[in-house]
Design a protein around this motif. Structure first.
Motif, PDB file in Angstrom:
ATOM      1  N   ALA A   1     -54.583  -0.474 -75.227  1.00  0.00           N
ATOM      2  CA  ALA A   1     -56.107   0.123 -75.012  1.00  0.00           C
ATOM      3  C   ALA A   1     -56.903  -0.354 -76.180  1.00  0.00           C
ATOM      4  CB  ALA A   1     -56.176   1.500 -74.606  1.00  0.00           C
ATOM      5  N   VAL A   2     -56.626  -0.371 -77.454  1.00  0.00           N
ATOM      6  CA  VAL A   2     -57.181  -0.785 -78.507  1.00  0.00           C
ATOM      7  C   VAL A   2     -57.172  -2.210 -79.110  1.00  0.00           C
ATOM      8  CG1 VAL A   2     -57.604   1.805 -79.024  1.00  0.00           C
ATOM      9  CG2 VAL A   2     -55.771   0.439 -80.318  1.00  0.00           C
ATOM     10  N   CYS A   3     -56.247  -2.813 -78.304  1.00  0.00           N
ATOM     11  CA  CYS A   3     -55.791  -4.169 -79.081  1.00  0.00           C
ATOM     12  C   CYS A   3     -56.806  -5.287 -78.410  1.00  0.00           C
ATOM     13  CB  CYS A   3     -54.450  -4.556 -78.850  1.00  0.00           C
ATOM     14  SG  CYS A   3     -53.899  -5.998 -79.480  1.00  0.00           S
ATOM     15  N   ARG A   4     -57.750  -5.432 -79.321  1.00  0.00           N
ATOM     16  CA  ARG A   4     -58.901  -6.355 -78.974  1.00  0.00           C
ATOM     17  C   ARG A   4     -58.202  -7.774 -78.824  1.00  0.00           C
ATOM     18  NH1 ARG A   4     -62.668  -4.459 -83.523  1.00  0.00           N
ATOM     19  NH2 ARG A   4     -60.891  -4.499 -84.512  1.00  0.00           N
ATOM     20  N   SER A   5     -57.330  -8.223 -79.465  1.00  0.00           N
ATOM     21  CA  SER A   5     -56.855  -9.629 -79.523  1.00  0.00           C
ATOM     22  C   SER A   5     -55.945  -9.723 -78.392  1.00  0.00           C
ATOM     23  CB  SER A   5     -56.401  -9.897 -80.757  1.00  0.00           C
ATOM     24  OG  SER A   5     -55.085  -9.236 -80.902  1.00  0.00           O
ATOM     25  N   LYS A   6     -55.498  -8.730 -77.857  1.00  0.00           N
ATOM     26  CA  LYS A   6     -54.345  -8.863 -76.774  1.00  0.00           C
ATOM     27  C   LYS A   6     -52.970  -9.373 -77.128  1.00  0.00           C
ATOM     28  CE  LYS A   6     -57.679  -7.700 -73.695  1.00  0.00           C
ATOM     29  NZ  LYS A   6     -57.934  -6.245 -73.595  1.00  0.00           N
ATOM     30  N   ALA A   7     -52.697  -8.688 -78.510  1.00  0.00           N
ATOM     31  CA  ALA A   7     -51.649  -9.012 -78.996  1.00  0.00           C
ATOM     32  C   ALA A   7     -50.353  -8.250 -78.429  1.00  0.00           C
ATOM     33  CB  ALA A   7     -51.520  -9.183 -80.484  1.00  0.00           C
ATOM     34  N   LEU A   8     -50.778  -6.777 -78.109  1.00  0.00           N
ATOM     35  CA  LEU A   8     -50.045  -5.946 -77.684  1.00  0.00           C
ATOM     36  C   LEU A   8     -50.353  -5.836 -76.271  1.00  0.00           C
ATOM     37  CD1 LEU A   8     -50.479  -3.413 -80.593  1.00  0.00           C
ATOM     38  CD2 LEU A   8     -48.236  -4.320 -79.724  1.00  0.00           C
ATOM     39  N   THR A   9     -49.352  -6.208 -75.330  1.00  0.00           N
ATOM     40  CA  THR A   9     -49.714  -5.978 -73.877  1.00  0.00           C
ATOM     41  C   THR A   9     -48.567  -5.339 -73.210  1.00  0.00           C
ATOM     42  OG1 THR A   9     -48.498  -8.102 -73.629  1.00  0.00           O
ATOM     43  CG2 THR A   9     -50.959  -8.263 -73.848  1.00  0.00           C
ATOM     44  N   ILE A  10     -48.648  -4.835 -71.926  1.00  0.00           N
ATOM     45  CA  ILE A  10     -47.863  -4.109 -71.030  1.00  0.00           C
ATOM     46  C   ILE A  10     -48.212  -4.363 -69.830  1.00  0.00           C
ATOM     47  CG2 ILE A  10     -49.093  -1.881 -71.143  1.00  0.00           C
ATOM     48  CD1 ILE A  10     -46.393  -0.484 -71.411  1.00  0.00           C
ATOM     49  N   ALA A  11     -47.295  -4.597 -68.932  1.00  0.00           N
ATOM     50  CA  ALA A  11     -47.415  -5.281 -67.759  1.00  0.00           C
ATOM     51  C   ALA A  11     -46.161  -5.203 -66.651  1.00  0.00           C
ATOM     52  CB  ALA A  11     -47.862  -6.856 -67.678  1.00  0.00           C
ATOM     53  N   ALA A  12     -46.530  -5.147 -65.425  1.00  0.00           N
ATOM     54  CA  ALA A  12     -45.543  -5.216 -64.398  1.00  0.00           C
ATOM     55  C   ALA A  12     -44.770  -6.357 -64.496  1.00  0.00           C
ATOM     56  CB  ALA A  12     -46.139  -4.945 -63.067  1.00  0.00           C
ATOM     57  N   PRO A  13     -43.206  -6.536 -63.775  1.00  0.00           N
ATOM     58  CA  PRO A  13     -42.639  -5.232 -63.259  1.00  0.00           C
ATOM     59  C   PRO A  13     -41.920  -4.115 -64.116  1.00  0.00           C
ATOM     60  CG  PRO A  13     -41.554  -7.322 -63.266  1.00  0.00           C
ATOM     61  CD  PRO A  13     -42.573  -7.219 -64.121  1.00  0.00           C
ATOM     62  N   ASP A  14     -41.802  -4.624 -65.442  1.00  0.00           N
ATOM     63  CA  ASP A  14     -40.976  -3.705 -66.113  1.00  0.00           C
ATOM     64  C   ASP A  14     -41.788  -2.671 -66.966  1.00  0.00           C
ATOM     65  OD1 ASP A  14     -42.004  -5.342 -67.961  1.00  0.00           O
ATOM     66  OD2 ASP A  14     -40.174  -5.764 -69.007  1.00  0.00           O
ATOM     67  N   TRP A  15     -43.154  -2.907 -67.180  1.00  0.00           N
ATOM     68  CA  TRP A  15     -43.976  -2.050 -68.029  1.00  0.00           C
ATOM     69  C   TRP A  15     -43.510  -1.777 -69.493  1.00  0.00           C
ATOM     70  CZ3 TRP A  15     -48.372  -1.943 -65.777  1.00  0.00           C
ATOM     71  CH2 TRP A  15     -48.598  -2.307 -64.299  1.00  0.00           C
ATOM     72  N   GLN A  16     -42.761  -2.902 -69.834  1.00  0.00           N
ATOM     73  CA  GLN A  16     -42.374  -2.695 -71.475  1.00  0.00           C
ATOM     74  C   GLN A  16     -43.510  -3.313 -72.182  1.00  0.00           C
ATOM     75  OE1 GLN A  16     -39.079  -1.416 -72.285  1.00  0.00           O
ATOM     76  NE2 GLN A  16     -39.452  -0.536 -70.296  1.00  0.00           N
ATOM     77  N   LEU A  17     -43.665  -2.821 -73.351  1.00  0.00           N
ATOM     78  CA  LEU A  17     -44.618  -3.234 -74.456  1.00  0.00           C
ATOM     79  C   LEU A  17     -44.076  -4.501 -74.885  1.00  0.00           C
ATOM     80  CD1 LEU A  17     -47.338  -2.487 -76.055  1.00  0.00           C
ATOM     81  CD2 LEU A  17     -45.725  -1.683 -77.727  1.00  0.00           C
ATOM     82  N   SER A  18     -44.987  -5.540 -75.095  1.00  0.00           N
ATOM     83  CA  SER A  18     -44.770  -6.597 -75.785  1.00  0.00           C
ATOM     84  C   SER A  18     -45.736  -7.187 -76.858  1.00  0.00           C
ATOM     85  CB  SER A  18     -44.517  -7.946 -74.933  1.00  0.00           C
ATOM     86  OG  SER A  18     -45.643  -8.386 -74.398  1.00  0.00           O
ATOM     87  N   PHE A  19     -45.175  -7.697 -77.781  1.00  0.00           N
ATOM     88  CA  PHE A  19     -46.112  -8.034 -79.186  1.00  0.00           C
ATOM     89  C   PHE A  19     -46.101  -9.475 -79.336  1.00  0.00           C
ATOM     90  CE2 PHE A  19     -46.436  -7.878 -83.961  1.00  0.00           C
ATOM     91  CZ  PHE A  19     -47.974  -7.887 -83.951  1.00  0.00           C
ATOM     92  N   ASP A  20     -47.262 -10.280 -79.449  1.00  0.00           N
ATOM     93  CA  ASP A  20     -47.251 -11.589 -79.816  1.00  0.00           C
ATOM     94  C   ASP A  20     -47.942 -11.767 -81.407  1.00  0.00           C
ATOM     95  OD1 ASP A  20     -47.800 -14.083 -80.213  1.00  0.00           O
ATOM     96  OD2 ASP A  20     -48.946 -14.314 -78.316  1.00  0.00           O
ATOM     97  N   LYS A  21     -47.209 -11.777 -82.302  1.00  0.00           N
ATOM     98  CA  LYS A  21     -47.675 -11.877 -83.595  1.00  0.00           C
ATOM     99  C   LYS A  21     -48.765 -12.997 -83.926  1.00  0.00           C
ATOM    100  CE  LYS A  21     -43.936 -10.139 -86.258  1.00  0.00           C
ATOM    101  NZ  LYS A  21     -43.041 -10.023 -87.563  1.00  0.00           N
ATOM    102  N   GLU A  22     -48.589 -13.963 -83.266  1.00  0.00           N
ATOM    103  CA  GLU A  22     -49.593 -15.228 -83.364  1.00  0.00           C
ATOM    104  C   GLU A  22     -51.086 -14.601 -82.933  1.00  0.00           C
ATOM    105  OE1 GLU A  22     -49.128 -18.130 -84.668  1.00  0.00           O
ATOM    106  OE2 GLU A  22     -47.501 -17.361 -85.317  1.00  0.00           O
ATOM    107  N   GLN A  23     -51.250 -13.732 -81.915  1.00  0.00           N
ATOM    108  CA  GLN A  23     -52.425 -13.166 -81.293  1.00  0.00           C
ATOM    109  C   GLN A  23     -53.003 -12.168 -82.208  1.00  0.00           C
ATOM    110  OE1 GLN A  23     -54.129 -14.459 -78.804  1.00  0.00           O
ATOM    111  NE2 GLN A  23     -52.595 -15.923 -78.602  1.00  0.00           N
ATOM    112  N   CYS A  24     -52.195 -11.686 -83.021  1.00  0.00           N
ATOM    113  CA  CYS A  24     -52.346 -10.558 -83.858  1.00  0.00           C
ATOM    114  C   CYS A  24     -53.701 -10.643 -85.028  1.00  0.00           C
ATOM    115  CB  CYS A  24     -51.356  -9.531 -84.481  1.00  0.00           C
ATOM    116  SG  CYS A  24     -51.689  -8.206 -85.428  1.00  0.00           S
TER     117      CYS A  24
END
Length: 136
Positions: free
Chosen positions: A94-117
């Motif tokens: 909710a606070v990640c402006r760069s969208k490096a941290l995302t969570i989505a269906a179908p598994d609703w698991q958090l993922s982190f993209d260091k390149e976007q951070c």
């Protein structure tokens, strides 16, 4: 395509000088402003990503802004996420402006993209488990 992320620290006398304009026009660089805090007459900080040119153009652009009196340093921090202890609540997304941290269906698991951070550290404060840290 080469690219680099750097932190620029401007002395008060340079906060109104269009240095990024010169990087674009004279060195053919693309500039992605990741974070900025610049107030006229006060010291300014700018976190940018330089790309779109050769490595030689990027280095020439960096040397240009150094020659103008700007302190340049590579981004020295990174975000470290302890995935094993994460409960995937999504508070950090909710606070990640760069969208490096995302969570989505179908598994609703958090993922982190260091390149976007952009290492703004908002996720560190938002994490209820305190398993996200900024390191040097």
């Amino acid at each position: 395509m080469p690219k680099t992320r750097i932190v620029l620290s401007f002395p008060p006398s340079l906060t109104e000088v269009p240095l990024t304009y010169h990087l674009v026009k004279e060195f053919d660089l693309a500039i992605n402003i990741l974070k900025a805090k610049i107030t006229p007459g006060e010291e300014g900080k700018l976190v940018i990503e330089l790309s779109n040119g050769s490595e030689a153009n990027i280095q020439a652009g960096i040397q240009y802004i150094i020659s103008q009196g700007v302190h340049v340093e590579p981004i020295g921090k990174e975000i470290v996420w302890n995935e094993a202890e994460c409960i995937h609540c999504g508070a950090c997304t909710a606070v990640c402006r760069s969208k490096a941290l995302t969570i989505a269906a179908p598994d609703w698991q958090l993922s982190f993209d260091k390149e976007q951070c952009i290492v703004c550290e908002s996720c560190v404060k938002a994490c209820p488990m305190q398993i996200i840290q900024a390191t040097f």
